[in-house]
Design an enzyme around this catalytic site. Structure first.
Site, PDB file in Angstrom:
ATOM      1  N   LYS A  15     116.114  83.942   7.393  1.00 35.77           N
ATOM      2  CA  LYS A  15     115.215  84.634   8.314  1.00 35.77           C
ATOM      3  C   LYS A  15     115.941  85.739   9.085  1.00 35.77           C
ATOM      4  CE  LYS A  15     111.364  82.550   7.361  1.00 35.77           C
ATOM      5  NZ  LYS A  15     110.290  83.309   6.682  1.00 35.77           N
ATOM      6  N   THR A  61     102.629  72.813  10.764  1.00 38.40           N
ATOM      7  CA  THR A  61     102.650  72.957   9.310  1.00 38.40           C
ATOM      8  C   THR A  61     103.595  71.930   8.703  1.00 38.40           C
ATOM      9  OG1 THR A  61     104.500  74.529   9.333  1.00 38.40           O
ATOM     10  CG2 THR A  61     102.273  75.450   9.502  1.00 38.40           C
ATOM     11  N   ASN A  84     104.651  86.029   3.547  1.00 37.65           N
ATOM     12  CA  ASN A  84     104.547  84.803   4.326  1.00 37.65           C
ATOM     13  C   ASN A  84     105.232  83.610   3.652  1.00 37.65           C
ATOM     14  OD1 ASN A  84     103.085  82.696   6.140  1.00 37.65           O
ATOM     15  ND2 ASN A  84     102.373  82.216   4.067  1.00 37.65           N
ATOM     16  N   TYR A 108     117.939  78.230   6.258  1.00 40.61           N
ATOM     17  CA  TYR A 108     116.704  78.795   6.789  1.00 40.61           C
ATOM     18  C   TYR A 108     116.996  79.875   7.826  1.00 40.61           C
ATOM     19  CZ  TYR A 108     111.888  78.995   8.463  1.00 40.61           C
ATOM     20  OH  TYR A 108     110.624  79.435   8.803  1.00 40.61           O
TER      21      TYR A 108
END
Length: 244
Positions: A170, A199, A99, A166
């Site tokens: 991913k 978040t 995670n 990013y």
């Protein structure tokens, strides 16, 4: 830091290795997994003492292994140490949830510092690859249910300015899930793309997105519930799926 008690050894446990367990989705996921028949093995840069206290109040076994996953050369030894703490006679199943992730640098590629790009890829892609590899290697003697869940993102394909690192990390993670799914049968693996979640990482990722304020964010609790559903009930080996 050990908090195990003798009576936890009298029952067969489900073991959960969770990275990035101190905050965000990782913390919510860890809180929901706390149970007297679950043993959490938490990996994060800092120990979340509130999570430890909550585990103790629920009589739930938990151990913390503080590490900054940027230090990728320490990961194999870490996983060997974690797996070495497990009593083979007491294990029912074992799961790895990759995670932990960062979103920085939020910058056009030409404006990003080389060391920031390297750090980003180490944490978001190299670390989960190494954790997965070591997990498969060191759990080989355990003839139990073994699963790996990698947390991805819709930004793996929904590309936005200033998030090239990013998105690339991913997208690479998703390809890795599919590749391991092809080569591996003893350990099952899948990826989940949570939707937009409230978040700190999400806040950092949308600083230049004028439409972000119109998006309804899911809570970390909801995200954790969905991930657990896939981990236990809707696991699809070698697949990457949309969380909701």
């Amino acid at each position: 830091m050990q908090s195990s008690k003798d009576h936890w050894r009298l029952i067969r446990l489900k073991y959960f290795i969770v990275t990035g367990s101190s905050r965000g989705i990782g913390r919510a996921l860890s809180e929901k997994l706390l149970s007297s028949d679950h043993h959490l093995l938490c990996i994060s840069r800092e120990v979340n003492h509130e999570l430890v206290a909550l585990a103790e109040s629920k009589n739930a076994p938990i151990d913390y292994f503080p590490i900054d996953l940027i230090n990728v050369h320490e990961i194999d030894a870490l996983m060997k140490r974690i797996i070495g703490t497990i009593d083979e006679s007491a294990i029912q199943s074992i799961y790895l949830v990759n995670n932990a992730a960062v979103v920085q640098p939020v910058e056009v590629s030409s404006g990003s510092e080389p060391n920031d790009i390297i750090a980003h890829m180490n944490i978001n892609l190299v670390a989960p690859m190494l954790l997965t590899s070591s997990f498969i290697k060191y759990t080989e003697p355990f003839k139990v249910d073994k699963r790996i869940m990698n947390i991805s993102s819709g930004l793996s394909f929904n590309l936005k300015p200033m998030l090239s690192c990013y998105s690339t990390s991913k997208a690479g993670l998703e390809t890795f899930v599919k590749a391991i799914g092809v080569e591996q049968r003893d350990v099952r693996i899948m990826g989940v793309r949570p939707g937009a979640t409230d978040t700190r990482m999400y806040e950092q990722s949308v600083i230049t997105d004028k439409s972000a304020g119109t998006i309804k964010l899911a809570s970390t609790s909801y995200a954790a519930d969905r991930i657990i559903t896939f981990l236990f009930d809707r696991f699809e080996h070698g697949k990457v799926v949309k969380g909701w």
